[in-house]
Design a protein around this motif. Structure first.
Motif, mmCIF file in Angstrom:
data_model
loop_
_atom_site.group_PDB
_atom_site.id
_atom_site.type_symbol
_atom_site.label_atom_id
_atom_site.label_comp_id
_atom_site.label_asym_id
_atom_site.label_seq_id
_atom_site.Cartn_x
_atom_site.Cartn_y
_atom_site.Cartn_z
ATOM 1 N N TYR A 1 13.619 -3.786 24.801
ATOM 2 C CA TYR A 1 13.156 -4.428 23.569
ATOM 3 C C TYR A 1 12.181 -5.539 23.936
ATOM 4 N N ARG A 2 11.078 -5.653 23.183
ATOM 5 C CA ARG A 2 10.068 -6.682 23.431
ATOM 6 C C ARG A 2 9.863 -7.534 22.176
ATOM 7 N N LEU A 3 9.809 -8.846 22.388
ATOM 8 C CA LEU A 3 9.512 -9.810 21.325
ATOM 9 C C LEU A 3 8.350 -10.667 21.790
ATOM 10 N N LEU A 4 7.320 -10.783 20.941
ATOM 11 C CA LEU A 4 6.161 -11.599 21.249
ATOM 12 C C LEU A 4 5.867 -12.502 20.061
ATOM 13 N N ALA A 5 5.742 -13.805 20.298
ATOM 14 C CA ALA A 5 5.487 -14.785 19.243
ATOM 15 C C ALA A 5 4.310 -15.659 19.633
ATOM 16 N N ILE A 6 3.397 -15.885 18.683
ATOM 17 C CA ILE A 6 2.203 -16.688 18.924
ATOM 18 C C ILE A 6 2.073 -17.726 17.816
ATOM 19 N N THR A 7 1.761 -18.961 18.198
ATOM 20 C CA THR A 7 1.440 -20.010 17.239
ATOM 21 C C THR A 7 -0.047 -20.337 17.337
ATOM 22 N N GLY A 8 -0.564 -21.032 16.329
ATOM 23 C CA GLY A 8 -1.972 -21.406 16.328
ATOM 24 C C GLY A 8 -2.893 -20.235 16.114
ATOM 25 N N VAL A 9 -2.507 -19.333 15.193
ATOM 26 C CA VAL A 9 -3.273 -18.118 14.921
ATOM 27 C C VAL A 9 -3.979 -18.249 13.573
ATOM 28 N N ALA A 10 -5.208 -17.780 13.497
ATOM 29 C CA ALA A 10 -5.931 -17.702 12.228
ATOM 30 C C ALA A 10 -5.645 -16.353 11.580
ATOM 31 N N LEU A 11 -5.117 -16.383 10.366
ATOM 32 C CA LEU A 11 -4.805 -15.178 9.604
ATOM 33 C C LEU A 11 -5.797 -15.034 8.454
ATOM 34 N N ALA A 12 -6.111 -13.794 8.099
ATOM 35 C CA ALA A 12 -7.142 -13.559 7.086
ATOM 36 C C ALA A 12 -6.772 -14.170 5.738
ATOM 37 N N ASP A 13 -5.483 -14.103 5.362
ATOM 38 C CA ASP A 13 -5.068 -14.649 4.073
ATOM 39 C C ASP A 13 -5.402 -16.130 3.946
ATOM 40 N N ASN A 14 -5.238 -16.852 5.058
ATOM 41 C CA ASN A 14 -5.434 -18.301 5.035
ATOM 42 C C ASN A 14 -6.900 -18.708 4.900
ATOM 43 N N GLN A 15 -7.819 -17.758 5.020
ATOM 44 C CA GLN A 15 -9.241 -18.084 4.952
ATOM 45 C C GLN A 15 -9.816 -17.880 3.555
ATOM 46 N N ILE A 16 -9.003 -17.422 2.610
ATOM 47 C CA ILE A 16 -9.485 -17.157 1.247
ATOM 48 C C ILE A 16 -9.072 -18.312 0.348
ATOM 49 N N PRO A 17 -10.029 -19.123 -0.109
ATOM 50 C CA PRO A 17 -9.684 -20.260 -0.963
ATOM 51 C C PRO A 17 -9.485 -19.826 -2.412
ATOM 52 N N PRO A 18 -8.818 -20.651 -3.227
ATOM 53 C CA PRO A 18 -8.658 -20.291 -4.644
ATOM 54 C C PRO A 18 -9.990 -20.255 -5.381
ATOM 55 N N TYR A 19 -10.955 -21.088 -4.965
ATOM 56 C CA TYR A 19 -12.293 -21.097 -5.557
ATOM 57 C C TYR A 19 -13.252 -20.435 -4.569
ATOM 58 N N ILE A 20 -13.697 -19.230 -4.902
ATOM 59 C CA ILE A 20 -14.485 -18.427 -3.973
ATOM 60 C C ILE A 20 -15.847 -19.047 -3.703
ATOM 61 N N VAL A 21 -16.310 -19.944 -4.572
ATOM 62 C CA VAL A 21 -17.582 -20.609 -4.367
ATOM 63 C C VAL A 21 -17.512 -21.676 -3.282
ATOM 64 N N ASP A 22 -16.326 -22.037 -2.849
ATOM 65 C CA ASP A 22 -16.129 -23.163 -1.934
ATOM 66 C C ASP A 22 -16.486 -22.758 -0.501
ATOM 67 N N ILE A 23 -17.775 -22.633 -0.227
ATOM 68 C CA ILE A 23 -18.233 -22.194 1.089
ATOM 69 C C ILE A 23 -17.851 -23.176 2.192
ATOM 70 N N PRO A 24 -17.934 -24.493 1.992
ATOM 71 C CA PRO A 24 -17.478 -25.399 3.050
ATOM 72 C C PRO A 24 -16.013 -25.177 3.436
#
Length: 334
Positions: free
Chosen positions: A287-310
């Motif tokens: 059995y293998r378990l792998l855990a990583i912290t400090g990862v960028a996930l796609a969900d976290n890059q989508i803001p509630p206001y899509i116009v917010d380019i900054p």
């Protein structure tokens, strides 16, 4: 003399090939769809359930027995891409809680507000997610520092470098009211692709217990600190290739490309049993378990206001990733 120090496997070279079957923890939950005119009836979010995926692992190494029971080995493993899709329709039509204020498609400038595609009783929403994983390691291994014939315990340590890539793409598509998937101008896509590239040093060990002459239980934990170079691509476009524009930030355009570096921690633990079933041959399963912290996930890059380019350009990389599952391998010493 050299053969004796390598006992019970006098061969200097070894290679193994194996299979993996693993799953990842559930992604984050960002709501994308509700019944048009009834915001309390939320229908779809980005926590798409992705099935277990198979993969492969290869290892090639050489022992340097006469120089202190050491070996240098290289390992590569990967999995078939994780993927999932969810399609949503409703008799009342669909809308999205994501805000498309000051975001437009088409001409004349500024065009038609993007909410006309993603909300306004849209006919269908579709969510797709795809994850790709690659792992490369080069490790220096020191063979048993501790070995107790009475209790049959052994202990090895290792140091090495690892490269780990996690590539995730999340796509949110919408077919506007009265439109057709056969007409490119009738549907729009919001897409984010984020790529994590970890490279760094790792330390580990292998602790084993000899159950019988041919059977051994073992645990192999590894821990490392990594530089994670993250690249992000955020896109908003129609099916005919028309790219969105916005009026809130002069000079800013879609797609939005950005990158950053941060520190990540990666831990891997293998628990298994090893069987030496013939001279120069052994097999492993576990059995293998792998855990990583400090990862960028796609969900976290989508803001509630899509116009917010900054905000889109400022990559969020405080996520976690967990992979786990079974492995099996066959090794030959030569």
């Amino acid at each position: 003399e050299c053969a004796d120090c390598c006992a019970p496997a006098p061969c200097l070279w070894y290679a193994s090939v194996g299979g993996l079957i693993m799953s990842r923890d559930l992604p984050n939950r960002i709501w994308t769809t509700y019944e048009d005119g009834n915001e309390s009836n939320q229908l779809t979010h980005t926590q798409i359930d992705m099935s277990w995926q198979g993969g492969g692992e290869i290892t090639f190494g050489r022992r340097f027995c006469c120089e202190g029971h050491r070996a240098l080995e290289a390992t590569y493993w990967t999995l078939e891409p994780f993927s999932g899709e969810v399609r949503t329709t409703h008799a009342s039509g669909l809308a999205s809680p994501l805000q498309f204020n000051e975001v437009f498609f088409g001409a004349p400038a500024p065009g038609t507000n993007a909410a006309q595609w993603f909300s306004n009783a849209a006919d269908e929403h579709v969510l797709r997610r795809r994850n790709e994983i690659h792992n490369i390691e080069i490790n220096l291994i020191h063979y048993p520092m501790l070995f107790d014939d009475e209790w049959s315990w052994d202990f090895d340590w290792m140091i090495g470098v690892r490269f780990f890539r996690f590539d995730e793409r999340l796509t949110f598509g919408s077919l506007r009211n009265g439109g057709s998937w056969a007409t490119g101008a009738d549907y729009a896509y919001l897409s984010d692709r984020v790529e994590n590239n970890l490279i760094g040093l790792q330390l580990g060990c292998d602790v084993g217990y000899q159950l019988a002459p041919a059977w051994r239980l073992y645990a192999s934990p590894r821990f490392g600190i990594y530089t994670n170079h993250v690249r992000n691509l955020f896109e908003l476009y129609l099916g005919d290739g028309t790219i969105a524009n916005q009026t809130a930030y002069p000079g800013e355009t879609y797609p939005v490309r950005s990158n950053r570096n941060n520190v990540s921690f990666l831990t891997e633990v293998d628990l298994g049993v090893e069987w030496q079933f013939a001279q120069n041959w052994n097999a492993k399963i576990g059995y293998r378990l792998l855990a990583i912290t400090g990862v960028a996930l796609a969900d976290n890059q989508i803001p509630p206001y899509i116009v917010d380019i900054p905000e889109i350009r400022d990559i969020d990389s405080n996520g976690n990733l967990i992979l786990h599952g079974a492995f099996a391998a066959l090794e030959y010493n030569f």
